[in-house]
Design a protein around this motif. Structure first.
Motif, mmCIF file in Angstrom:
data_model
loop_
_atom_site.group_PDB
_atom_site.id
_atom_site.type_symbol
_atom_site.label_atom_id
_atom_site.label_comp_id
_atom_site.label_asym_id
_atom_site.label_seq_id
_atom_site.Cartn_x
_atom_site.Cartn_y
_atom_site.Cartn_z
ATOM 1 N N HIS A 78 48.049 21.614 38.966
ATOM 2 C CA HIS A 78 47.259 20.709 38.129
ATOM 3 C C HIS A 78 45.811 21.177 38.145
ATOM 4 N N THR A 79 45.436 21.960 37.181
ATOM 5 C CA THR A 79 44.075 22.479 37.165
ATOM 6 C C THR A 79 43.734 22.955 35.760
ATOM 7 N N ALA A 80 42.463 23.224 35.533
ATOM 8 C CA ALA A 80 42.009 23.771 34.258
ATOM 9 C C ALA A 80 40.962 24.838 34.532
ATOM 10 N N LEU A 81 41.097 25.952 33.851
ATOM 11 C CA LEU A 81 40.091 27.009 33.956
ATOM 12 C C LEU A 81 38.852 26.598 33.173
ATOM 13 N N ARG A 82 37.686 26.735 33.796
ATOM 14 C CA ARG A 82 36.450 26.338 33.137
ATOM 15 C C ARG A 82 35.501 27.503 32.870
ATOM 16 N N GLY A 83 35.454 28.470 33.757
ATOM 17 C CA GLY A 83 34.496 29.541 33.543
ATOM 18 C C GLY A 83 34.715 30.698 34.488
ATOM 19 N N TYR A 84 33.830 31.688 34.393
ATOM 20 C CA TYR A 84 33.926 32.875 35.223
ATOM 21 C C TYR A 84 32.564 33.536 35.304
ATOM 22 N N ARG A 85 32.424 34.449 36.230
ATOM 23 C CA ARG A 85 31.289 35.367 36.214
ATOM 24 C C ARG A 85 31.708 36.662 36.889
ATOM 25 N N VAL A 86 31.242 37.746 36.341
ATOM 26 C CA VAL A 86 31.490 39.070 36.912
ATOM 27 C C VAL A 86 30.290 39.396 37.782
ATOM 28 N N THR A 87 30.501 39.449 39.074
ATOM 29 C CA THR A 87 29.376 39.665 39.987
ATOM 30 C C THR A 87 29.137 41.134 40.285
ATOM 31 N N ALA A 88 30.135 41.967 40.015
ATOM 32 C CA ALA A 88 29.976 43.412 40.202
ATOM 33 C C ALA A 88 31.030 44.122 39.364
ATOM 34 N N TYR A 89 30.648 45.261 38.801
ATOM 35 C CA TYR A 89 31.618 46.000 37.977
ATOM 36 C C TYR A 89 31.316 47.496 38.008
ATOM 37 N N THR A 90 32.351 48.283 38.234
ATOM 38 C CA THR A 90 32.357 49.712 37.966
ATOM 39 C C THR A 90 33.685 49.997 37.276
ATOM 40 N N PRO A 91 33.859 51.163 36.687
ATOM 41 C CA PRO A 91 35.157 51.455 36.060
ATOM 42 C C PRO A 91 36.334 51.403 37.027
ATOM 43 N N GLY A 92 36.060 51.495 38.323
ATOM 44 C CA GLY A 92 37.150 51.497 39.293
ATOM 45 C C GLY A 92 37.397 50.176 39.984
ATOM 46 N N GLU A 93 36.422 49.269 39.950
ATOM 47 C CA GLU A 93 36.575 48.019 40.690
ATOM 48 C C GLU A 93 35.681 46.934 40.103
ATOM 49 N N ALA A 94 36.163 45.706 40.152
ATOM 50 C CA ALA A 94 35.392 44.579 39.632
ATOM 51 C C ALA A 94 35.505 43.399 40.586
ATOM 52 N N SER A 95 34.407 42.673 40.727
ATOM 53 C CA SER A 95 34.398 41.436 41.498
ATOM 54 C C SER A 95 34.188 40.283 40.521
ATOM 55 N N VAL A 96 35.093 39.332 40.545
ATOM 56 C CA VAL A 96 35.091 38.236 39.578
ATOM 57 C C VAL A 96 35.167 36.914 40.331
ATOM 58 N N GLU A 97 34.394 35.931 39.858
ATOM 59 C CA GLU A 97 34.502 34.575 40.385
ATOM 60 C C GLU A 97 35.059 33.675 39.287
ATOM 61 N N LEU A 98 36.101 32.935 39.600
ATOM 62 C CA LEU A 98 36.759 32.056 38.637
ATOM 63 C C LEU A 98 36.427 30.605 38.964
ATOM 64 N N LEU A 99 36.034 29.848 37.946
ATOM 65 C CA LEU A 99 35.684 28.441 38.097
ATOM 66 C C LEU A 99 36.815 27.578 37.552
ATOM 67 N N THR A 100 37.318 26.657 38.375
ATOM 68 C CA THR A 100 38.390 25.763 37.961
ATOM 69 C C THR A 100 37.989 24.315 38.185
ATOM 70 N N GLU A 101 38.658 23.434 37.456
ATOM 71 C CA GLU A 101 38.406 21.996 37.605
ATOM 72 C C GLU A 101 39.729 21.283 37.824
ATOM 73 N N SER A 102 39.713 20.296 38.713
ATOM 74 C CA SER A 102 40.914 19.513 38.950
ATOM 75 C C SER A 102 40.516 18.128 39.394
ATOM 76 N N ALA A 103 41.501 17.230 39.417
ATOM 77 C CA ALA A 103 41.263 15.862 39.869
ATOM 78 C C ALA A 103 41.776 15.711 41.289
ATOM 79 N N THR A 104 41.028 14.983 42.123
ATOM 80 C CA THR A 104 41.487 14.668 43.453
ATOM 81 C C THR A 104 42.465 13.502 43.371
ATOM 82 N N ASP A 105 42.943 13.058 44.524
ATOM 83 C CA ASP A 105 43.877 11.939 44.519
ATOM 84 C C ASP A 105 43.203 10.623 44.156
ATOM 85 N N THR A 106 41.876 10.635 44.032
ATOM 86 C CA THR A 106 41.160 9.453 43.551
ATOM 87 C C THR A 106 40.666 9.664 42.125
ATOM 88 N N ASP A 107 41.193 10.713 41.457
ATOM 89 C CA ASP A 107 40.844 11.035 40.067
ATOM 90 C C ASP A 107 39.389 11.453 39.892
#
Length: 248
Positions: A171-200
């Motif tokens: 139970h989740t939704a993708l909200r955003g991302y950012r590429v914190t480092a990139y070369t043609p051989g390797e990439a570092s990515v941060e993924l932002l997600t949103e979800s509800a807790t058991d208290t909504d």
């Protein structure tokens, strides 16, 4: 009896953090966290940045501009809406897998989302086993496989599900991302997600994943110890992330 309660509590906390990152994804997804957050109160991870990995990430910086191709569409995978593109990938989704991503920043982001999601225990062994075998690299692959398999067996035991197919829900939704480092051989990515807790209450979380170009496609670098826990944290200010266009 007390030891059993403590053991169950520790396992529950570990699953929650894994769900946040596995995407992952997080999904996430990261997910990684996906990788993703389950319908259970997530346990905050204190670091404001990802924990160090066994090897250093590539140098580089992210761009404020959208890295994703302009033909983005959204598809359902294990109940989670994820972005896909004819230009950026995946070009091959046969047997429920996701392969064939463009060799650029956008392709790395899309690969991170799709691969993190497909190594979550909830998608089932028919998906995560071939994904782990062909699309996850690094010295911690074996540890990651053992952990995902154990969590899958635990979920199957709870729901009395047969081996191979999906179990549980994400139970989740993708909200955003950012590429914190990139070369043609390797990439570092941060993924932002949103979800509800058991208290909504709506909660944002980020998961840091690293991707490696194998020569023909992007692969996920298994996190240290096979766990995403140290690479997931709660987010209170999402202004540094790029919003996924047309997200659901």
């Amino acid at each position: 009896m007390t030891d059993d309660v403590i053991t169950r509590t520790r396992r529950t906390a570990a699953r929650r953090l894994t769900a946040v990152g596995a995407v992952i994804a997080t999904l996430l997804l990261a997910a990684a966290g996906v990788v993703f957050i389950s319908r259970a109160r997530p346990t905050p991870a204190p670091p404001a940045s990802p924990a160090p990995h066994a090897s250093q990430p590539p140098t580089g910086s992210s761009s404020a501009e959208n890295d994703l191709p302009d033909d983005l569409r959204w598809v359902d995978v294990a109940g989670v809406a994820v972005p896909a593109s004819t230009q950026g990938g995946p070009s091959d989704t046969s047997a429920g897998l996701a392969r064939g991503f463009s060799h650029d920043r956008g392709g790395a982001v899309l690969a991170a989302v799709h691969i993190v999601l497909r190594v979550a225990p909830q998608v089932g062994a028919d998906i995560f086993n071939p994904t782990l075998a062909a699309q996850v690299v690094g010295p911690d692959v074996a540890a990651m496989r053992a952990r995902v398999s154990q969590e899958y067996d635990d979920l199957r035991g709870q729901e009395q599900a047969s081996y191979g197919g999906p179990v549980g829900e994400l139970h989740t939704a993708l909200r955003g991302y950012r590429v914190t480092a990139y070369t043609p051989g390797e990439a570092s990515v941060e993924l932002l997600t949103e979800s509800a807790t058991d208290t909504d209450r709506r909660v944002l979380a980020a998961s840091a994943v690293r991707m490696s170009w194998t020569g023909s496609d992007w692969a996920l670098i298994a996190p240290a110890g096979g766990r995403f826990d140290a690479s997931v944290w709660l987010v209170t200010d999402a202004s540094g992330f790029t919003v996924f266009p047309g997200g659901r």
